[in-house]
Design an enzyme around this catalytic site. Structure first.
Site: not given
Lengths: 256, 68
Positions: A97, A158, A184-185, A206-207
């Site tokens: 990545k 995040g 992301a996001g 992830n987050t």
């Protein structure tokens, strides 16, 4: 129903990729990965503490998941390429990545350096999945230099702001010659579902899992969101109308 | 003793090879998932016992960690 995704001639069962950072503890992380059904999980490459080397998380993940190392935090082509080469040596994988950050505050990609790094890494034999802007031209350039997929951002890393520009993501998906992984996001399961409905081939989260109140439940929610969104995409949504269209029969109404 | 930069820190160490450097720093060279670069180039694991370090070298010793 099997509906695998193929990236670089590799068939993956799950369309949900999961990051491994920021969980309350290692056991919660392991449980979340299990609940998510993910096959691809991301890791970073970092300097070891010279105070001593202990068994790491990766010892627990290896063999159970396809590890996707990232170049998170790299701000130059040189650092990203070296990190990639170290990742390949450490994990014995060509998959990468690629992140090339142009701004520390927003973590927006540096597109110009990203394309150059991607080109160099493809030449060196890497299977490159670049984290990139949600811009069809950038995504096309990355595909042109040989990236195996593109990973446009939904919104800032995040941030949990979801998909800030759904029209752009839909446009990228409709044109991309390589798989599109929304990265992301994502803030909650409906964001992941929306990504899939817009035509993304997979989603990386992830987050939104790691920092939720109940990460294990959110991992399951993301799994369901991705699966639901994918099914809806394949089913084909009805066109939007400006007026009501009765769903019950109009004949035989009581009292008429 | 030779002076080099190890993971971003200038240090003097009394070793000649990469494998010795790891041992001196308490890292088992047989540990899985380690990777090392010297002066910007990856040194394969098989070369750790023989690859000699020189004054002024920049050494990066890394492993995978949690990441997104």
């Amino acid at each position: 129903m099997t509906d695998p995704i193929v990236i670089a001639r590799t068939t993956l069962k799950s369309r949900l990729f999961v990051g491994t950072a920021g969980y309350p503890n290692q056991q919660v992380l392991l449980d979340c990965l299990e609940a998510s059904g993910a096959e691809v999980v991301t890791v970073s490459i970092r300097r070891i503490s010279l105070e001593g080397y202990a068994e790491s998380l990766v010892d627990l993940l290896d063999g159970r998941y396809r590890l996707l190392p990232n170049t998170a935090g790299c701000a130059t082509v040189r650092d990203a390429v070296l990190t990639a080469e170290l990742a390949r040596e450490a994990l014995d994988t060509e998959w990468l990545k690629l992140e090339l950050i142009g701004d520390r505050e927003t973590l927006y990609p540096d597109v110009e350096q990203l394309v150059r790094a991607a080109e160099e890494l493809v030449r060196k034999g890497f299977t490159v999945l670049p984290y990139c802007n949600e811009d069809p031209v950038t995504c096309q350039k990355l595909a042109d230099v040989g990236c195996a997929a593109v990973m446009p951002l939904g919104s800032l890393i995040g941030s949990g702001m979801g998909i800030a520009n759904p029209a752009a993501i839909e446009l990228i998906c409709s044109r991309s010659p390589v798989p599109v992984v929304l990265d992301a996001g994502i803030g909650t399961a409906s964001d992941a579902a929306l990504a899939m409905e817009l035509g993304c081939d997979a989603v990386l989260v992830n987050t939104a899992i790691a920092k939720s109140h109940d990460p294990l439940r959110m991992a399951a929610a993301m799994r369901a969101g991705v699966e639901g969104g994918r099914l809806a995409r394949l089913s084909g949504r009805i066109p939007k109308r400006s007026f009501a269209e009765p769903s019950s029969p109009q004949l035989g109404l009581v009292g008429t | 003793m030779i002076r080099m930069r190890i993971n971003g820190v200038e240090e003097e160490v009394g070793v000649t090879t990469i494998a010795e450097l790891l041992v001196v720093r308490g890292v088992d060279p047989a540990s899985r998932f380690l990777a090392i670069a010297v002066n910007g180039g990856v040194v394969r694991r098989a070369e750790w016992p023989s690859r000699e370090l020189s004054p002024g070298d920049t050494v990066e010793i890394v492993r995978p960690l949690q990441g997104g």
